[in-house]
Design a protein around this motif. Structure first.
Motif, PDB file in Angstrom:
ATOM      1  N   ARG A 184       0.774  -1.074   0.136  1.00 44.32           N
ATOM      2  CA  ARG A 184      -0.326   0.084   0.080  1.00 44.32           C
ATOM      3  C   ARG A 184       0.785   1.539  -0.418  1.00 44.32           C
ATOM      4  O   ARG A 184       1.860   0.686   0.344  1.00 44.32           O
ATOM      5  N   ARG A 185       0.311   2.139  -0.069  1.00 44.42           N
ATOM      6  CA  ARG A 185       0.981   3.449  -0.011  1.00 44.42           C
ATOM      7  C   ARG A 185       1.277   4.269   1.222  1.00 44.42           C
ATOM      8  O   ARG A 185       2.732   4.882   1.136  1.00 44.42           O
ATOM      9  N   GLY A 186       0.795   4.517   1.598  1.00 45.75           N
ATOM     10  CA  GLY A 186       1.777   4.853   3.142  1.00 45.75           C
ATOM     11  C   GLY A 186       0.794   4.195   4.582  1.00 45.75           C
ATOM     12  O   GLY A 186      -0.187   3.516   4.752  1.00 45.75           O
ATOM     13  N   VAL A 187       0.638   4.985   5.678  1.00 47.02           N
ATOM     14  CA  VAL A 187       0.736   4.467   6.743  1.00 47.02           C
ATOM     15  C   VAL A 187       0.547   5.585   7.676  1.00 47.02           C
ATOM     16  O   VAL A 187       0.368   7.036   7.242  1.00 47.02           O
ATOM     17  N   GLU A 188      -0.880   4.843   9.279  1.00 45.00           N
ATOM     18  CA  GLU A 188      -0.640   6.168   9.951  1.00 45.00           C
ATOM     19  C   GLU A 188       0.250   6.676  10.655  1.00 45.00           C
ATOM     20  O   GLU A 188       1.460   5.257  10.492  1.00 45.00           O
ATOM     21  N   PRO A 189       0.682   7.995  10.934  1.00 39.88           N
ATOM     22  CA  PRO A 189       1.860   7.824  11.253  1.00 39.88           C
ATOM     23  C   PRO A 189       1.730   7.248  13.008  1.00 39.88           C
ATOM     24  O   PRO A 189       0.572   6.416  13.960  1.00 39.88           O
ATOM     25  N   GLY A 190       3.009   6.595  12.828  1.00 39.57           N
ATOM     26  CA  GLY A 190       3.238   5.851  14.685  1.00 39.57           C
ATOM     27  C   GLY A 190       2.914   4.309  14.164  1.00 39.57           C
ATOM     28  O   GLY A 190       3.368   3.602  14.755  1.00 39.57           O
ATOM     29  N   ALA A 191       2.355   3.562  12.704  1.00 38.01           N
ATOM     30  CA  ALA A 191       2.327   2.955  12.870  1.00 38.01           C
ATOM     31  C   ALA A 191       3.376   2.022  12.722  1.00 38.01           C
ATOM     32  O   ALA A 191       4.295   2.313  12.052  1.00 38.01           O
ATOM     33  N   ASP A 229      26.756 -12.818   8.755  1.00 34.51           N
ATOM     34  CA  ASP A 229      26.366 -11.487   9.240  1.00 34.51           C
ATOM     35  C   ASP A 229      26.912 -10.486   8.321  1.00 34.51           C
ATOM     36  O   ASP A 229      26.240  -9.310   8.884  1.00 34.51           O
ATOM     37  N   SER A 230      27.694 -10.759   8.312  1.00 34.56           N
ATOM     38  CA  SER A 230      28.874 -10.368   7.292  1.00 34.56           C
ATOM     39  C   SER A 230      27.443  -9.371   6.211  1.00 34.56           C
ATOM     40  O   SER A 230      27.667 -10.465   5.625  1.00 34.56           O
ATOM     41  N   ALA A 231      27.245  -7.529   5.724  1.00 36.17           N
ATOM     42  CA  ALA A 231      26.748  -7.970   4.951  1.00 36.17           C
ATOM     43  C   ALA A 231      27.322  -6.221   4.754  1.00 36.17           C
ATOM     44  O   ALA A 231      27.871  -5.463   5.823  1.00 36.17           O
ATOM     45  N   THR A 232      25.793  -5.032   4.472  1.00 36.06           N
ATOM     46  CA  THR A 232      26.169  -3.761   4.733  1.00 36.06           C
ATOM     47  C   THR A 232      24.713  -3.670   5.322  1.00 36.06           C
ATOM     48  O   THR A 232      23.370  -4.408   5.064  1.00 36.06           O
ATOM     49  N   TYR A 233      24.833  -2.727   6.480  1.00 36.67           N
ATOM     50  CA  TYR A 233      23.528  -2.209   7.025  1.00 36.67           C
ATOM     51  C   TYR A 233      23.186  -1.084   6.947  1.00 36.67           C
ATOM     52  O   TYR A 233      23.888   0.235   6.534  1.00 36.67           O
ATOM     53  N   PHE A 234      21.848  -0.512   7.048  1.00 41.29           N
ATOM     54  CA  PHE A 234      21.718   0.377   6.298  1.00 41.29           C
ATOM     55  C   PHE A 234      20.498   0.944   7.464  1.00 41.29           C
ATOM     56  O   PHE A 234      19.475   0.541   7.703  1.00 41.29           O
ATOM     57  N   CYS A 235      20.364   2.085   8.108  1.00 38.09           N
ATOM     58  CA  CYS A 235      19.261   2.840   8.783  1.00 38.09           C
ATOM     59  C   CYS A 235      18.702   3.685   8.091  1.00 38.09           C
ATOM     60  O   CYS A 235      19.073   3.904   6.483  1.00 38.09           O
ATOM     61  N   ALA A 236      17.039   3.674   8.206  1.00 38.86           N
ATOM     62  CA  ALA A 236      16.503   4.547   8.028  1.00 38.86           C
ATOM     63  C   ALA A 236      15.664   5.219   8.441  1.00 38.86           C
ATOM     64  O   ALA A 236      15.329   4.919   9.857  1.00 38.86           O
ATOM     65  N   ALA A 237      14.200   6.461   8.459  1.00 40.40           N
ATOM     66  CA  ALA A 237      14.095   6.391   8.894  1.00 40.40           C
ATOM     67  C   ALA A 237      13.079   7.347   7.773  1.00 40.40           C
ATOM     68  O   ALA A 237      12.675   7.805   6.876  1.00 40.40           O
ATOM     69  N   ARG A 238      11.700   7.158   9.110  1.00 44.48           N
ATOM     70  CA  ARG A 238      10.421   7.280   7.618  1.00 44.48           C
ATOM     71  C   ARG A 238       9.634   8.345   7.859  1.00 44.48           C
ATOM     72  O   ARG A 238       9.915   9.442   9.269  1.00 44.48           O
ATOM     73  N   PHE A 239       9.514   8.986   7.365  1.00 55.34           N
ATOM     74  CA  PHE A 239       8.510  10.473   7.309  1.00 55.34           C
ATOM     75  C   PHE A 239       7.044  10.428   6.607  1.00 55.34           C
ATOM     76  O   PHE A 239       7.509  10.234   5.481  1.00 55.34           O
ATOM     77  N   ILE A 240       6.549  10.915   7.022  1.00 57.36           N
ATOM     78  CA  ILE A 240       5.052  10.928   6.405  1.00 57.36           C
ATOM     79  C   ILE A 240       4.496  11.585   6.088  1.00 57.36           C
ATOM     80  O   ILE A 240       4.306  13.302   7.090  1.00 57.36           O
ATOM     81  N   SER A 241       3.814  12.486   4.749  1.00 55.02           N
ATOM     82  CA  SER A 241       3.775  13.738   4.361  1.00 55.02           C
ATOM     83  C   SER A 241       2.312  14.375   4.456  1.00 55.02           C
ATOM     84  O   SER A 241       1.597  13.557   5.359  1.00 55.02           O
ATOM     85  N   ASN A 242       1.804  14.695   4.798  1.00 54.23           N
ATOM     86  CA  ASN A 242       0.665  15.867   3.720  1.00 54.23           C
ATOM     87  C   ASN A 242      -0.272  15.377   4.106  1.00 54.23           C
ATOM     88  O   ASN A 242      -1.263  14.769   4.048  1.00 54.23           O
ATOM     89  N   PHE A 243      -0.217  14.043   2.270  1.00 53.99           N
ATOM     90  CA  PHE A 243      -0.647  13.296   1.521  1.00 53.99           C
ATOM     91  C   PHE A 243      -1.182  11.807   1.693  1.00 53.99           C
ATOM     92  O   PHE A 243      -1.039  11.186   1.361  1.00 53.99           O
ATOM     93  N   GLY A 244      -0.503  11.767   3.462  1.00 55.15           N
ATOM     94  CA  GLY A 244      -0.244  10.539   3.810  1.00 55.15           C
ATOM     95  C   GLY A 244       0.622   9.182   2.720  1.00 55.15           C
ATOM     96  O   GLY A 244       1.100   8.112   2.844  1.00 55.15           O
ATOM     97  N   ASN A 245       1.864  10.303   1.922  1.00 57.63           N
ATOM     98  CA  ASN A 245       2.341   9.792   1.586  1.00 57.63           C
ATOM     99  C   ASN A 245       3.387   8.999   2.653  1.00 57.63           C
ATOM    100  O   ASN A 245       4.265   9.841   2.778  1.00 57.63           O
ATOM    101  N   GLU A 246       4.446   7.786   2.774  1.00 59.69           N
ATOM    102  CA  GLU A 246       5.227   7.033   2.811  1.00 59.69           C
ATOM    103  C   GLU A 246       6.425   7.634   2.239  1.00 59.69           C
ATOM    104  O   GLU A 246       7.346   6.723   1.262  1.00 59.69           O
ATOM    105  N   LYS A 247       7.886   8.373   3.422  1.00 60.20           N
ATOM    106  CA  LYS A 247       9.416   8.149   2.173  1.00 60.20           C
ATOM    107  C   LYS A 247      10.320   8.118   3.211  1.00 60.20           C
ATOM    108  O   LYS A 247       9.766   8.109   4.298  1.00 60.20           O
ATOM    109  N   LEU A 248      10.799   6.974   2.398  1.00 63.74           N
ATOM    110  CA  LEU A 248      12.619   6.359   3.408  1.00 63.74           C
ATOM    111  C   LEU A 248      13.538   7.616   3.213  1.00 63.74           C
ATOM    112  O   LEU A 248      13.594   6.854   1.865  1.00 63.74           O
TER     113      LEU A 248
END
Lengths: 120, 115
Positions: free
Chosen positions: A97-104, B84-103
């Protein structure tokens, strides 16, 4: 379940030539992403599709990169003309799916193995 | 502000030891912090993830420690194994006002476990 399929796995071209990469996401996954991974860096989002519509292409260099997902399934990423700095692995990912609720919890992305591009 | 800083760039740990990878962020709007594991020739795969209202999450030998006030989080691999030998990436998620998830991904840590 089959994974995300990408082709070709490797491509070597000269600068100013064009190249196209293909991605077939996991069946039923509505969202498709193209990431660029330059050696020594983390993946950077180029474009995100929801079905066949573009959700985010803010980091896509539109003067040379284009992408389409015409029927909401397969996708193609094209570079024309290529520059030396385009040498990278191009990763396709898909999610349910496209996105989730914040904190989910995560909208888990499944990545393909990538297409490695070398521009000479 | 959308950056996630990761260190070290590479890490060598003896088999059985503890591997520790650190990440830091600035944007307090990030709401979810996954770690990805990538083997050569493969795409990244989700390993473990944490929400900022939790200080620690453990799954098997993998633990995420999260310090919200310091805006830092880390991955600990206990009893590190050659597999376990590999490359590890941390990431952080931001959810836009449009509900779009971005890593946003960190720059990666190449981990090598030696016998």
């Amino acid at each position: 379940e089959a994974g995300v399929a990408q082709s070709p796995r490797y491509k070597i071209i000269e600068k100013r030539q064009s190249v196209a990469f293909w991605c077939n996401p996991i069946s039923g996954h509505a969202t498709l992403y193209w990431y660029q991974q330059i050696l020594g860096q983390g993946p950077k989002l180029l474009i995100q599709f929801q079905n066949n519509g573009v959700v985010d292409d803010s980091q896509l260099p539109k003067d040379r990169f284009s992408a389409e997902r015409l029927k909401g399934v397969d996708s193609t990423l094209k570079i024309q003309p290529a520059k030396l700095e385009d040498s990278a692995v191009y990763l396709c990912a898909s999610s349910l799916r496209r996105g989730v609720e914040p904190g989910a919890g995560a909208n888990v992305l499944t990545f393909g193995a990538g297409s490695r591009l070398t521009v000479l | 502000q959308q950056q996630v800083k990761q260190s070290p760039q590479s890490l060598i740990v003896q088999k059985g030891g503890i591997s520790i990878i650190n990440c830091a962020y600035e944007n307090t709007a990030f709401d979810y912090f996954p770690w990805y594991q990538q083997f050569p020739g493969k795409g990244p795969a989700l390993l473990i993830a944490i929400r900022p209202d939790v200080s620690e999450k453990k799954e098997g030998r993998f633990t995420i420690s999260f310090n919200k006030s310091a805006k830092q989080f880390s991955l600990h691999i206990m009893d590190s194994q050659p597999g376990d030998s590999a490359t590890y990436f941390c990431a952080a998620r931001f959810i836009s006002n449009f509900g779009n998830e971005k890593l946003t991904f960190g720059t990666g840590t190449r981990l090598t476990i030696i016998p």
